[in-house]
Design an enzyme around this catalytic site. Structure first.
Site, mmCIF file in Angstrom:
data_model
loop_
_atom_site.group_PDB
_atom_site.id
_atom_site.type_symbol
_atom_site.label_atom_id
_atom_site.label_comp_id
_atom_site.label_asym_id
_atom_site.label_seq_id
_atom_site.Cartn_x
_atom_site.Cartn_y
_atom_site.Cartn_z
ATOM 1 N N SER A 42 0.749 -1.465 -0.003
ATOM 2 C CA SER A 42 -0.050 0.056 0.101
ATOM 3 C C SER A 42 0.718 1.250 -0.120
ATOM 4 C CB SER A 42 -0.964 0.129 1.203
ATOM 5 O OG SER A 42 -1.750 -1.233 1.144
HETATM 6 N N1 SAH Z 1 -0.517 -4.994 3.843
HETATM 7 C C1 SAH Z 1 0.329 -5.293 2.840
HETATM 8 C C2 SAH Z 1 -0.421 -4.746 1.600
HETATM 9 C C3 SAH Z 1 -1.006 -6.072 0.863
HETATM 10 S S1 SAH Z 1 -2.138 -5.894 -0.578
HETATM 11 C C4 SAH Z 1 1.595 -4.596 2.999
HETATM 12 O O1 SAH Z 1 1.792 -3.695 3.725
HETATM 13 O O2 SAH Z 1 2.337 -4.958 1.980
HETATM 14 C C5 SAH Z 1 -3.219 -7.045 0.153
HETATM 15 C C6 SAH Z 1 -2.807 -8.592 0.290
HETATM 16 O O3 SAH Z 1 -3.998 -9.298 0.641
HETATM 17 C C7 SAH Z 1 -2.089 -9.151 -0.820
HETATM 18 O O4 SAH Z 1 -1.087 -9.664 -0.550
HETATM 19 C C8 SAH Z 1 -3.143 -10.327 -1.095
HETATM 20 O O5 SAH Z 1 -2.429 -11.635 -1.743
HETATM 21 C C9 SAH Z 1 -3.764 -10.681 0.120
HETATM 22 N N2 SAH Z 1 -5.144 -11.231 0.179
HETATM 23 C C10 SAH Z 1 -6.051 -11.289 -0.485
HETATM 24 N N3 SAH Z 1 -6.945 -12.271 -0.456
HETATM 25 C C11 SAH Z 1 -6.664 -12.743 0.788
HETATM 26 C C12 SAH Z 1 -7.159 -13.976 1.938
HETATM 27 N N4 SAH Z 1 -8.321 -14.300 1.568
HETATM 28 N N5 SAH Z 1 -6.347 -14.235 2.795
HETATM 29 C C13 SAH Z 1 -5.378 -13.466 3.103
HETATM 30 N N6 SAH Z 1 -4.722 -12.637 2.460
HETATM 31 C C14 SAH Z 1 -5.521 -12.225 1.301
#
Ligand code: SAH
Length: 211
Positions: free
Chosen positions: A61
């Site tokens: 993000s």
């Molecule tokens: N907090 C992260 C941003 C991640 S983007 C950071 O600081 O880098 C959102 C993330 O959610 C992605 O990595 C994606 O793979 C994950 N995601 C999507 N669906 C999910 C699920 N059902 N359970 C766990 N993670 C999930």
């Protein structure tokens, strides 16, 4: 310009815009090197205020979003936190020094191992990365003081995750249609249903499910 200087410029910008509000959150931004959470080819962009690719079609993000979500979560040193969507591990790292313990769930196993390595390199020990589908939360360690969701979820998932909160606990998530615009929404658990507050429109990657 050196990354340290770029980081200070970013922090000044985030303060000026009112995204960074409290001293502890500001110190956490200063302490955590965002470049540890990026591929080598992306590191020169570590302190630009943008989301960046981290592999598996996912993104870290933008710093302003991390600042806003961290502040709205009102982190306390005694908090046990659940995060859905570890991604790079950066959001969890920012929370790490502000709370007691973080359980963070990541859908893609390769991102989970990368995040674990990033957190280890940064010397953070209170973050447990679990490769799993987080759409049903993490019943093993309920109830949580706070829940932060960094992928977009539909309203019914927001409500069901909210049930894993302690009385008085806070959940924050982008709520809405996948690939559409979502509303950054907070909910506070207060005797029964969540007290919901919608903040502003945003776009996050969607929640994946195995079904
Ligand atoms: N907090 C992260 C941003 C991640 S983007 C950071 O600081 O880098 C959102 C993330 O959610 C992605 O990595 C994606 O793979 C994950 N995601 C999507 N669906 C999910 C699920 N059902 N359970 C766990 N993670 C999930």
């Amino acid at each position: 310009m050196h990354l340290v200087q770029q980081k200070e410029n970013l922090i000044s910008h985030l303060k000026q815009e009112g995204y960074l509000k409290s001293k502890p959150v500001e110190s956490s931004f200063r302490k955590i090197p965002r470049e540890h959470f990026l591929h080598a080819s992306m590191r020169e962009h570590a302190y630009s205020d943008h989301p960046l690719p981290i592999g598996s079609g996912q993104t870290i993000s933008a710093p302003h979003m991390v600042a806003i979500m961290t502040e709205l979560l009102e982190p306390k040193p005694t908090d046990r936190v659940l995060e859905i969507g570890t991604g790079s591990g950066y959001q969890a790292a920012i929370l790490s020094g502000l709370v007691k313990k973080i359980y963070t769930l990541e859908f893609y196993p390769e991102l989970a191992s990368q995040a674990r390595a990033n957190l280890r390199k940064t010397g953070l020990k209170n973050v447990e990365v679990i490769p799993a589908d987080g759409s049903k939360g993490l019943p093993e360690h309920v109830p949580y003081d706070k829940i932060i969701v960094t992928c977009s979820i539909p309203p019914e998932v927001f409500q069901s995750l909210g049930k894993q909160l302690k009385e008085g606990g806070i959940i924050i998530a982008p709520v809405g249609e996948p690939y559409g615009v979502q509303m950054l929404t907070t909910g506070r658990r207060a005797r029964g249903p969540l007290k919901k507050q919608e903040h502003f429109p945003c776009v996050f990657v969607p929640l994946r499910t195995n079904v």
